[in-house]
Scaffold this motif. Structure first.
Motif, PDB file in Angstrom:
ATOM      1  N   ARG A 160     -15.554  -2.264   2.623  1.00 38.69           N
ATOM      2  CA  ARG A 160     -14.630  -1.275   2.883  1.00 38.69           C
ATOM      3  C   ARG A 160     -13.496  -1.192   1.976  1.00 38.69           C
ATOM      4  O   ARG A 160     -12.644  -0.175   1.302  1.00 38.69           O
ATOM      5  N   LEU A 161     -13.046  -2.497   1.301  1.00 33.19           N
ATOM      6  CA  LEU A 161     -12.036  -2.499   0.462  1.00 33.19           C
ATOM      7  C   LEU A 161     -12.370  -1.753  -0.726  1.00 33.19           C
ATOM      8  O   LEU A 161     -11.414  -1.530  -1.641  1.00 33.19           O
ATOM      9  N   ARG A 162     -13.619  -1.765  -1.069  1.00 33.38           N
ATOM     10  CA  ARG A 162     -14.043  -0.888  -2.323  1.00 33.38           C
ATOM     11  C   ARG A 162     -14.527   0.689  -2.232  1.00 33.38           C
ATOM     12  O   ARG A 162     -14.844   0.928  -2.823  1.00 33.38           O
ATOM     13  N   ASP A 163     -14.376   0.769  -0.871  1.00 34.41           N
ATOM     14  CA  ASP A 163     -14.834   2.193  -0.653  1.00 34.41           C
ATOM     15  C   ASP A 163     -13.674   3.359  -1.151  1.00 34.41           C
ATOM     16  O   ASP A 163     -12.670   3.128  -0.806  1.00 34.41           O
ATOM     17  N   PRO A 164     -14.083   4.132  -2.178  1.00 32.65           N
ATOM     18  CA  PRO A 164     -13.211   5.022  -2.564  1.00 32.65           C
ATOM     19  C   PRO A 164     -12.563   5.972  -1.721  1.00 32.65           C
ATOM     20  O   PRO A 164     -11.790   6.525  -1.869  1.00 32.65           O
ATOM     21  N   ASN A 165     -13.501   6.126  -0.520  1.00 33.09           N
ATOM     22  CA  ASN A 165     -12.856   7.049   0.604  1.00 33.09           C
ATOM     23  C   ASN A 165     -12.177   6.426   1.740  1.00 33.09           C
ATOM     24  O   ASN A 165     -11.780   6.995   2.564  1.00 33.09           O
ATOM     25  N   ALA A 187      -0.767  -5.663  -3.284  1.00 29.31           N
ATOM     26  CA  ALA A 187      -1.826  -5.533  -2.359  1.00 29.31           C
ATOM     27  C   ALA A 187      -3.164  -6.594  -2.656  1.00 29.31           C
ATOM     28  O   ALA A 187      -3.523  -7.272  -1.612  1.00 29.31           O
ATOM     29  N   GLU A 188      -3.513  -6.647  -3.841  1.00 33.36           N
ATOM     30  CA  GLU A 188      -4.622  -7.625  -4.233  1.00 33.36           C
ATOM     31  C   GLU A 188      -4.209  -9.080  -4.074  1.00 33.36           C
ATOM     32  O   GLU A 188      -5.038  -9.888  -3.397  1.00 33.36           O
ATOM     33  N   THR A 189      -2.984  -9.376  -4.323  1.00 30.01           N
ATOM     34  CA  THR A 189      -2.320 -10.781  -4.323  1.00 30.01           C
ATOM     35  C   THR A 189      -2.346 -11.096  -2.699  1.00 30.01           C
ATOM     36  O   THR A 189      -2.803 -12.044  -2.104  1.00 30.01           O
ATOM     37  N   VAL A 190      -1.998 -10.184  -1.942  1.00 30.83           N
ATOM     38  CA  VAL A 190      -1.907 -10.488  -0.449  1.00 30.83           C
ATOM     39  C   VAL A 190      -3.219 -10.551  -0.004  1.00 30.83           C
ATOM     40  O   VAL A 190      -3.344 -11.479   0.933  1.00 30.83           O
ATOM     41  N   ILE A 191      -4.034  -9.801  -0.202  1.00 33.64           N
ATOM     42  CA  ILE A 191      -5.487  -9.905   0.376  1.00 33.64           C
ATOM     43  C   ILE A 191      -5.957 -11.158   0.026  1.00 33.64           C
ATOM     44  O   ILE A 191      -6.757 -11.853   0.862  1.00 33.64           O
ATOM     45  N   ARG A 192      -5.871 -11.403  -1.337  1.00 31.84           N
ATOM     46  CA  ARG A 192      -6.516 -12.589  -1.656  1.00 31.84           C
ATOM     47  C   ARG A 192      -6.030 -14.054  -0.924  1.00 31.84           C
ATOM     48  O   ARG A 192      -6.735 -15.024  -0.518  1.00 31.84           O
ATOM     49  N   LYS A 193      -4.558 -14.022  -1.009  1.00 36.18           N
ATOM     50  CA  LYS A 193      -3.949 -14.961  -0.243  1.00 36.18           C
ATOM     51  C   LYS A 193      -4.068 -15.275   1.248  1.00 36.18           C
ATOM     52  O   LYS A 193      -4.620 -16.403   1.701  1.00 36.18           O
ATOM     53  N   MET A 200      -7.662   2.788  -5.441  1.00 38.53           N
ATOM     54  CA  MET A 200      -6.852   1.758  -5.994  1.00 38.53           C
ATOM     55  C   MET A 200      -7.640   0.593  -6.355  1.00 38.53           C
ATOM     56  O   MET A 200      -7.494  -0.320  -7.111  1.00 38.53           O
ATOM     57  N   ARG A 201      -9.313   0.687  -5.965  1.00 37.93           N
ATOM     58  CA  ARG A 201     -10.023  -0.465  -6.442  1.00 37.93           C
ATOM     59  C   ARG A 201      -9.566  -1.879  -6.173  1.00 37.93           C
ATOM     60  O   ARG A 201      -9.574  -2.696  -7.114  1.00 37.93           O
ATOM     61  N   LEU A 202      -9.602  -2.080  -4.965  1.00 35.72           N
ATOM     62  CA  LEU A 202      -9.153  -3.441  -4.835  1.00 35.72           C
ATOM     63  C   LEU A 202     -10.149  -4.400  -4.767  1.00 35.72           C
ATOM     64  O   LEU A 202     -11.427  -4.144  -4.475  1.00 35.72           O
ATOM     65  N   LEU A 236       0.856  -1.168   0.020  1.00 35.93           N
ATOM     66  CA  LEU A 236       0.057  -0.020  -0.079  1.00 35.93           C
ATOM     67  C   LEU A 236       1.000   1.153  -0.187  1.00 35.93           C
ATOM     68  O   LEU A 236       0.533   2.438  -0.780  1.00 35.93           O
ATOM     69  N   THR A 237       2.020   1.098   0.592  1.00 39.04           N
ATOM     70  CA  THR A 237       2.951   2.376   0.573  1.00 39.04           C
ATOM     71  C   THR A 237       3.446   2.577  -0.835  1.00 39.04           C
ATOM     72  O   THR A 237       3.739   3.869  -1.144  1.00 39.04           O
ATOM     73  N   LYS A 238       3.720   1.553  -1.381  1.00 41.42           N
ATOM     74  CA  LYS A 238       4.330   1.817  -2.710  1.00 41.42           C
ATOM     75  C   LYS A 238       3.019   1.861  -3.819  1.00 41.42           C
ATOM     76  O   LYS A 238       3.382   2.167  -5.003  1.00 41.42           O
ATOM     77  N   ARG A 239       1.933   1.790  -3.284  1.00 35.31           N
ATOM     78  CA  ARG A 239       0.738   1.799  -4.161  1.00 35.31           C
ATOM     79  C   ARG A 239       0.794   0.911  -5.121  1.00 35.31           C
ATOM     80  O   ARG A 239       0.533   0.941  -6.219  1.00 35.31           O
ATOM     81  N   ASP A 240       1.230  -0.384  -4.789  1.00 32.62           N
ATOM     82  CA  ASP A 240       1.272  -1.567  -5.727  1.00 32.62           C
ATOM     83  C   ASP A 240       0.108  -2.389  -5.607  1.00 32.62           C
ATOM     84  O   ASP A 240      -0.105  -3.221  -4.912  1.00 32.62           O
ATOM     85  N   VAL A 241      -0.976  -1.988  -6.422  1.00 32.84           N
ATOM     86  CA  VAL A 241      -2.379  -2.674  -6.259  1.00 32.84           C
ATOM     87  C   VAL A 241      -2.295  -4.075  -6.761  1.00 32.84           C
ATOM     88  O   VAL A 241      -2.808  -4.676  -5.904  1.00 32.84           O
TER      89      VAL A 241
END
Length: 191
Positions: free
Chosen positions: A177-182, A52-58, A188-190, A44-49
């Motif tokens: 919350r993961l999809r909340d733009p705010n 981030a998605e891979t970590v969340i899914r795993k 990032m639209r995870l 998230l710090t690097k804005r590497d979507v």
């Protein structure tokens, strides 16, 4: 009212065993969540979507898999599990009656615990607290309904139903919350 919910006599032994089995799910999946927090925070710090998605899914799928595995083991060995914890035939019978609720709760609890790690990795602590507060309302409602019954076993089933409701509500709120733009994931639209 609380005394009504926890004054189980022989059911007390059953409740303690079921709680310990359930807590094993929490401890295992908290370890997954903690491992995922650091990697997610870096992504998230690097804005590497993608990362981030891979970590969340795993971590979520590993959590769900862990919950399914533990639930399956409890279900498959439901005749043996009670004998590991008590010599009292009544306590064993009560444990066996409650094991389906314990097993059913495990996959939901596992996903909720790993998703906590997602929130913590994103430093979304306030939302985590709000989620628990809102989800507690679902659990408390179920447990209060249980106090209206005359059977201690029914009381306990409502406690476990409330716990399952707590976990499902938390999952829904966190995924929203993961999809909340705010939210902390912003644009990032995870997932």
């Amino acid at each position: 009212m609380i005394k009504h919910c926890v004054n189980f006599d022989h059911n007390d032994g059953m409740m303690r065993v079921c709680q310990q089995l359930w807590l094993s799910t929490a401890l295992i999946n908290d370890a997954l969540a903690i491992a995922g927090q650091t990697v997610l925070a870096q992504a998230l710090t690097k804005r590497d979507v993608r990362k981030a998605e891979t970590v969340i899914r795993k971590i979520t799928s590993w959590g769900f898999g862990t919950g399914l595995l533990l639930a399956s083991l409890i279900f498959l060995y439901r005749d043996t599990v009670p004998t590991l914890f008590s010599a009292d035939a009544t306590v064993r019978q009560d444990i066996q009656a409650m094991l389906p609720f314990v097993a059913l709760s495990m996959p939901f609890a596992s996903v909720a615990f790993t998703l906590d790690g997602v929130l913590y990795g994103a430093r979304d602590f306030k939302f985590a607290a709000r989620t628990m507060f809102l989800a507690s309302g679902v659990a408390i409602t179920s447990m209060l309904i249980g106090t209206l019954t005359d059977s201690p076993t029914d009381d306990i089933q409502f406690i476990w139903s409330g716990l399952i409701g707590l976990m499902i509500t938390r999952i829904i709120l966190i995924l929203t919350r993961l999809r909340d733009p705010n939210g902390p994931f912003g644009d990032m639209r995870l997932l």
